[in-house]
Design a protein around this motif. Structure first.
Motif, PDB file in Angstrom:
ATOM      1  N   PHE A 399      -7.673   2.412  14.853  1.00 40.41           N
ATOM      2  CA  PHE A 399      -6.764   3.455  14.389  1.00 40.41           C
ATOM      3  C   PHE A 399      -7.579   4.514  13.672  1.00 40.41           C
ATOM      4  CE2 PHE A 399      -2.606   1.593  15.112  1.00 40.41           C
ATOM      5  CZ  PHE A 399      -1.783   2.703  15.081  1.00 40.41           C
ATOM      6  N   VAL A 400      -7.281   5.771  13.946  1.00 43.05           N
ATOM      7  CA  VAL A 400      -7.936   6.888  13.265  1.00 43.05           C
ATOM      8  C   VAL A 400      -6.849   7.756  12.641  1.00 43.05           C
ATOM      9  CG1 VAL A 400      -9.428   8.898  13.482  1.00 43.05           C
ATOM     10  CG2 VAL A 400      -9.891   6.843  14.850  1.00 43.05           C
ATOM     11  N   HIS A 436       4.930  -5.080   4.735  1.00 39.76           N
ATOM     12  CA  HIS A 436       4.945  -4.054   3.689  1.00 39.76           C
ATOM     13  C   HIS A 436       6.044  -3.039   4.012  1.00 39.76           C
ATOM     14  CE1 HIS A 436       1.200  -5.121   1.485  1.00 39.76           C
ATOM     15  NE2 HIS A 436       0.900  -5.685   2.639  1.00 39.76           N
ATOM     16  N   PRO A 437       7.303  -3.429   3.790  1.00 35.92           N
ATOM     17  CA  PRO A 437       8.427  -2.534   4.130  1.00 35.92           C
ATOM     18  C   PRO A 437       8.292  -1.165   3.472  1.00 35.92           C
ATOM     19  CG  PRO A 437       9.215  -4.728   3.541  1.00 35.92           C
ATOM     20  CD  PRO A 437       7.753  -4.695   3.200  1.00 35.92           C
ATOM     21  N   ASP A 458      -1.761   4.710   0.765  1.00 34.34           N
ATOM     22  CA  ASP A 458      -1.534   3.413   1.415  1.00 34.34           C
ATOM     23  C   ASP A 458      -2.534   3.099   2.517  1.00 34.34           C
ATOM     24  OD1 ASP A 458       0.712   2.766  -0.136  1.00 34.34           O
ATOM     25  OD2 ASP A 458       2.048   3.920   1.171  1.00 34.34           O
ATOM     26  N   PHE A 459      -3.501   3.997   2.729  1.00 27.01           N
ATOM     27  CA  PHE A 459      -4.410   3.791   3.851  1.00 27.01           C
ATOM     28  C   PHE A 459      -5.190   2.483   3.738  1.00 27.01           C
ATOM     29  CE2 PHE A 459      -8.807   3.997   5.385  1.00 27.01           C
ATOM     30  CZ  PHE A 459      -8.554   3.978   6.751  1.00 27.01           C
ATOM     31  N   GLU A 460      -5.792   2.220   2.586  1.00 25.96           N
ATOM     32  CA  GLU A 460      -6.607   1.017   2.438  1.00 25.96           C
ATOM     33  C   GLU A 460      -5.780  -0.243   2.673  1.00 25.96           C
ATOM     34  OE1 GLU A 460      -9.739   0.867   2.286  1.00 25.96           O
ATOM     35  OE2 GLU A 460     -10.232   2.963   1.884  1.00 25.96           O
ATOM     36  N   THR A 461      -4.546  -0.238   2.187  1.00 27.99           N
ATOM     37  CA  THR A 461      -3.676  -1.392   2.417  1.00 27.99           C
ATOM     38  C   THR A 461      -3.390  -1.551   3.897  1.00 27.99           C
ATOM     39  OG1 THR A 461      -2.625  -1.071   0.261  1.00 27.99           O
ATOM     40  CG2 THR A 461      -1.446  -2.428   1.859  1.00 27.99           C
ATOM     41  N   PHE A 462      -3.101  -0.437   4.551  1.00 27.62           N
ATOM     42  CA  PHE A 462      -2.844  -0.488   5.993  1.00 27.62           C
ATOM     43  C   PHE A 462      -4.046  -1.065   6.738  1.00 27.62           C
ATOM     44  CE2 PHE A 462      -3.460   1.333  10.198  1.00 27.62           C
ATOM     45  CZ  PHE A 462      -2.265   1.021  10.829  1.00 27.62           C
ATOM     46  N   ALA A 463      -5.239  -0.561   6.422  1.00 31.98           N
ATOM     47  CA  ALA A 463      -6.447  -1.017   7.117  1.00 31.98           C
ATOM     48  C   ALA A 463      -6.643  -2.512   6.927  1.00 31.98           C
ATOM     49  CB  ALA A 463      -7.658  -0.244   6.608  1.00 31.98           C
ATOM     50  N   SER A 464      -6.413  -2.991   5.712  1.00 33.37           N
ATOM     51  CA  SER A 464      -6.591  -4.405   5.422  1.00 33.37           C
ATOM     52  C   SER A 464      -5.560  -5.271   6.139  1.00 33.37           C
ATOM     53  CB  SER A 464      -6.501  -4.625   3.908  1.00 33.37           C
ATOM     54  OG  SER A 464      -6.582  -5.990   3.591  1.00 33.37           O
TER      55      SER A 464
END
Length: 587
Positions: A399-400, A436-437, A458-464
């Motif tokens: 994902f980018v 993660h609603p 929220d990017f870092e959470t999404f990536a993890s």
């Protein structure tokens, strides 16, 4: 690609023999049998073999809606997507409806602004359609997930016909369809149409076929005087290939018919102009031309500028105007390449800051099971193609993200992803949302390509979370890069004639182009164009030229290479060249 595990395809001997007996060239019979073709009917590209339009649910109702609009002289507005499939679908709709009797002043179209509107039919777009004076809104290559946009359009008094091929929206884990007057989508629930892989442009073409039948039934013309809709098949073929949908038997027929028209010079002026600026010969048109030359030039307009340029190019009958517009598309595509190159270079830097990358193997020693990358300098129009490049380089779902360019939306990230076999990207996003609603502001897509928006924080959470989901669903075997091959190329077929024969066939996603493999001695190798490897190869006691695009690392003196056969012209002489796709890892 570099090292990989080459896996020979299984070739059912009886099926191969039956195809040969039916008159198919022996090499093609072998290749077709290895791709699951079991009878000559499956490679019969004649129009009579197309799946009947009335087997695609909703086409009859769509035909009634359009025929009534024609008789009542209602205005119609098409809402198109901003990629090549959307542009060709819009062009097919505009040209086809005009052929079937709609006056030019009855027809208009809108393309959402990638930055301001985003993807699909929104309430704001519905307002703009209403302002045109249209009574009927037709979506092409979008709309199936536009629940609010369709609802608002209906509230405005518009009739809505949704033509799409994407998956419907999920609401609380359940499929939910928009409340349109009519929906035509092979992937809609309860639709039994056997070609689920048809592109948006193919769906619109089928709607036109159904409309022609309805108008014929109403006495507007008969079988002898009805318009020839096959004149639109160059556009159908282009959109189908460029959208990388699976080339099942029905899609192969649509593409084959379009290619035949291109080779005969029977194409829209805009398509001919795109061949010209791409320096490709339409007399030898192939799926490679559409996928890697024409399609990217149209897609570039949607990524960086305005897809109306592409649609105007495909709908004009003025050859001079088409040439000028194709030149503009070519220039935009050059800009896209520069931006993409810079973004890829920056992406590798970002990866190397967190991972140990082994450049020799063109892979990573410590990669997560899925990759997510974000940089404030990325361009949102190019994130999808960059995700594809990263996926290809590291063989991981990727994902980018880039910051939204919409005013006041700089803290909103727009992301596009591409996946590998065995990892359904849209379903993975659904899992992210469940864990993660509310983190994903919007998401949708397919198994192999999907998109989403989220807040920068929220990017870092999404990536993890994405990496964790991928680690749960993907095993080592799935993450191992493999390449199915067609085994050694018999020496008798190493000719320019065979290369041209293979070029004329229809290949693409789900019906892969032939890739041969065998141990070869590397007689010499040198760098050309700064990043490509030119080779002299000892192939079955004859010297053959080879090229490995995008590789500069030297090869051993002997290696098992996977290659495509290509006809190359040098000083007026035809010769064969091996285009190397990879090298076996010896596992």
């Amino acid at each position: 690609m570099a090292f990989m595990h080459l896996i020979p395809r299984d070739i059912p001997p009886r099926t191969q023999w039956q195809l040969e007996q039916a008159g198919i060239h022996p090499l093609l019979a072998r290749l077709y049998a290895a791709r699951g073709v079991s009878s000559i009917d499956e490679v019969d590209a004649s129009l009579k073999r197309l799946l009947p339009p009335d087997t695609l649910e909703g086409t009859h109702e769509a035909a009634l809606l359009l025929a009534d609009a024609l008789e009542q002289q209602h205005k119609l507005c098409i809402v198109a997507d901003y990629d090549c499939d959307g542009a060709t679908a819009c062009s097919v709709a505009l040209r086809g409806l005009a052929m079937l009797g709609f006056a030019r002043e009855q027809l208009s179209y809108l393309v959402p602004d990638r930055v301001v509107d985003g993807y699909g039919l929104t309430a704001a777009i519905a307002d703009r359609v209403k302002a045109t004076g249209a009574g009927l809104l037709v979506t092409v290559d979008n709309g199936i997930a536009s629940l609010e946009g369709v609802a608002h359009a209906r509230q405005l008094g518009l009739q809505v016909l949704v033509t799409d091929h994407h998956l419907p929206a999920l609401v609380d884990g359940q499929v939910k369809l928009p409340e349109a007057n009519v929906i035509v989508n092979p992937n809609a629930p309860q639709c039994s149409f056997s070609s689920k892989a048809m592109a948006g442009v193919g769906v619109m073409f089928y709607v036109l076929l159904a409309l022609r039948a309805e108008l014929r039934a109403r006495g507007r013309f008969d079988a002898q005087t009805q318009p020839r809709l096959d004149k639109l098949l160059d556009l159908v073929a282009l959109g189908t290939v460029a959208d990388v949908v699976r080339l099942d038997a029905n899609n192969r027929r649509l593409v084959a018919q379009g290619l035949e028209r291109m080779r005969k010079g029977q194409m829209q002026p805009g398509v001919a102009a795109l061949f010209q600026v791409a320096r490709r010969n339409p007399a030898r048109a192939s799926t490679f031309d559409m996928g890697f030359a024409l399609g990217p030039r149209l897609n570039a307009a949607g990524r960086l500028a305005d897809m109306t340029i592409g649609i105007e190019c495909l709908t004009t009958d003025d050859a001079a105007l088409a040439t000028r517009l194709a030149g503009t598309l070519d220039q935009i595509n050059r800009e896209r390449k520069d931006i993409e190159s810079d973004m890829l270079e920056r992406s590798l830097v970002l990866l190397e800051q967190h991972l140990t990358v082994d450049e020799q193997l063109d892979s990573a020693a410590q990669l997560p099971a899925a990759i997510a990358i974000y940089d404030a300098g990325f361009h949102e129009g190019v994130v999808g193609i960059l995700a594809s490049r990263i996926k290809e380089k590291f063989y991981r779902p990727a994902f980018v993200f880039a910051p939204s360019q919409a005013p006041g939306q700089e803290q909103i990230l727009k992301g596009s992803g591409r996946s590998i076999a065995g990892f359904h990207l849209r379903d993975a996003l659904d899992l992210v949302e469940k864990r993660h609603p509310g983190m994903l502001l919007r998401f949708g897509g397919h198994a192999m390509a999907a998109g989403c928006t989220l807040r920068a924080q929220d990017f870092e959470t999404f990536a993890s979370v994405l990496a964790q989901i991928a680690a749960e669903l993907l095993d080592a075997a799935t993450l191992a890069r493999t390449l199915p091959t067609d085994g050694p190329l018999p020496a008798s077929y190493c000719t320019p004639q065979t290369a041209h024969l293979l070029q004329t066939a229809v290949w693409g996603n789900g019906f892969a182009a032939p890739v041969f493999s065998e141990p070869l001695q590397i007689l010499s190798q040198r760098i050309v164009g700064e990043k490509h490897l030119a080779l002299k190869l000892n192939y079955q006691q004859q010297v053959v030229d080879g090229i490995w695009f995008g590789r500069s690392a030297p090869l051993p003196q002997r290696a098992t290479l996977a290659y495509r056969l290509e006809a190359d012209e040098w000083q007026g002489q035809q010769r064969v060249r091996f285009v190397v796709e990879g090298m076996d890892d010896g596992a």
